[in-house]
Design a protein around this motif. Structure first.
Motif, short mmCIF file in Angstrom:
data_model
loop_
_atom_site.label_atom_id
_atom_site.label_comp_id
_atom_site.label_asym_id
_atom_site.label_seq_id
_atom_site.Cartn_x
_atom_site.Cartn_y
_atom_site.Cartn_z
N ASN A 27 0.82 -1.22 0.00
CA ASN A 27 0.00 0.00 0.00
C ASN A 27 0.85 1.26 0.00
N MET A 28 1.90 1.29 0.80
CA MET A 28 2.74 2.48 0.90
C MET A 28 3.53 2.71 -0.38
N GLN A 29 4.07 1.63 -0.95
CA GLN A 29 4.84 1.78 -2.19
C GLN A 29 3.93 2.14 -3.36
N GLY A 30 2.63 1.83 -3.25
CA GLY A 30 1.69 2.21 -4.29
C GLY A 30 1.36 3.70 -4.25
N GLU A 31 1.52 4.30 -3.09
CA GLU A 31 1.21 5.73 -2.90
C GLU A 31 2.45 6.62 -2.96
N PHE A 32 3.58 6.11 -2.49
CA PHE A 32 4.79 6.92 -2.37
C PHE A 32 5.98 6.20 -2.98
N ASP A 33 6.99 6.99 -3.33
CA ASP A 33 8.24 6.44 -3.83
C ASP A 33 9.07 6.02 -2.64
N MET A 34 9.01 4.76 -2.26
CA MET A 34 9.65 4.27 -1.05
C MET A 34 10.47 3.02 -1.35
N SER A 35 11.44 2.76 -0.50
CA SER A 35 12.25 1.55 -0.63
C SER A 35 12.34 0.86 0.73
N MET A 36 12.39 -0.45 0.71
CA MET A 36 12.51 -1.24 1.94
C MET A 36 13.98 -1.39 2.29
N MET A 37 14.31 -1.11 3.55
CA MET A 37 15.70 -1.23 4.01
C MET A 37 15.96 -2.55 4.74
N GLY A 38 14.93 -3.38 4.85
CA GLY A 38 15.11 -4.66 5.52
C GLY A 38 14.83 -4.58 7.01
N GLU A 39 15.28 -5.59 7.73
CA GLU A 39 15.05 -5.67 9.17
C GLU A 39 15.69 -4.49 9.88
N LEU A 40 14.96 -3.96 10.86
CA LEU A 40 15.42 -2.78 11.59
C LEU A 40 16.76 -3.03 12.28
#
Length: 323
Positions: A27-40
């Motif tokens: 949902n977030m990547q569909g709305e914004f230009d975002m990338s996953m950084m993996g496990e915190l």
């Protein structure tokens, strides 16, 4: 349940169900230009080490940079952040030091208290002299940095599988400030076996007895307990009476006695906040022995053995201890 924390353009999230995390990412990547950084592993200067047994929060890299920035990387090591015979005052006749540097160190140390509650009292004590710092104040601040050099890998340990119980500790150092004779309040909250809240602050008024100082500190602890109780309700966890541990029997009696008499009528109304919530059943003030008073570390300098004991019991451990 899924929990999300947003700070400007940084987001951390976790869930009890993996599919909720995946749906949130989509949902977030569909709305914004975002990338996953993996496990915190790193967030706002906090390093996060996730293990099977629990989670370890620390600021080791930040501490190393701090020591290097102020030329203390090669300093000697101190066992405690502040000695018990330390006397801080305005030192009017003392030699002045670089105000910008002193304030810079204090500001850096204040941010470090996010994962190092063991230095909170000593840092806050030094922070009172930022207007006109002297050599004596800088000496005490450097001792804190020396302590950090020897405990550079320390942080907060949050073990898994602990009980869902919240308990508060409140303590006060009567007339601890030598300048205005105001007392220092210290409080902390333990959720299960995890330290989740801590507080150290000089009281706003001068009190006439130890009982009054302890009573005011207990009021601050009660306010934080109510706030934490409400936040836990948002997470679906409903708690009844929150135990509040105090080592002063007179202060406990004041919280349970609704009658205003000569010993309490001069106390400001706002400090009777705790009475109302004791009557409502939101919290219950109980006695704890002084040696088991965990908030003691936030009110005054302590001897080495006592300081080490409380530090360990609050879950402030070295990363080496976990390996």
């Amino acid at each position: 349940m899924i929990l999300v924390q947003v700070y400007v353009d940084d987001i951390i999230f976790g869930s009890t169900n993996q599919s909720l995390c995946e749906e949130f990412v989509t949902n977030m990547q569909g709305e914004f230009d975002m990338s996953m950084m993996g496990e915190l592993s790193f967030f706002l200067g906090l390093q996060v080490k996730q293990l099977k047994e629990g989670t370890f929060l620390h600021q080791t890299n930040y501490t190393k940079e701090l020591l290097k920035k102020y030329d203390m990387a090669g300093c000697k090591v101190s066992n405690i952040p502040m000695s018990t015979n330390c006397y801080l005052d305005n030192d009017v006749s003392g030699q002045e030091v670089d105000q910008t540097k002193f304030r810079g160190i204090i500001g850096s140390l204040l941010y470090l208290t996010a994962s190092r509650p063991d230095i909170m009292f000593s840092v806050y004590s030094c922070a009172r002299y930022q207007a006109a710092p002297k050599e004596s104040h800088m000496t005490v601040v450097k001792k804190i940095l020396k302590y950090l050099k020897g405990t550079i890998n320390c942080g907060l340990w949050y073990p898994k599988g602990t009980t869902s119980n919240l308990i508060g500790f409140s303590d006060a150092d009567f007339a601890g400030c030598k300048l205005d004779r105001k007392s220092t309040s210290g409080t902390c909250h333990i959720f299960g076996e995890c330290l989740v809240s801590w507080h150290s602050k000089k009281q706003a008024c001068v009190v006439l007895s130890t009982a009054e100082a302890e009573y005011i500190a207990a009021g601050s602890c009660c306010a934080q307990s109510i706030w934490l109780k409400q936040r836990l309700q948002d997470f679906g966890l409903k708690l009844k009476k929150i135990p509040l541990m105090c080592d002063n029997t007179s202060a406990i009696k004041i919280t349970k006695n609704p009658i205003m008499h000569s010993r309490t009528k001069h106390i400001e109304i706002r400090h009777h906040f705790i009475r109302d919530h004791v009557e409502k059943g939101d919290c219950e003030v109980e006695f704890v022995k002084s040696e088991d008073q965990l908030a003691d570390i936030f009110t005054k300098p302590l001897p080495k053995e006592r300081f080490f004991d409380l530090r360990n019991r609050l879950g402030i451990l070295s990363e080496n201890f976990l390996s």
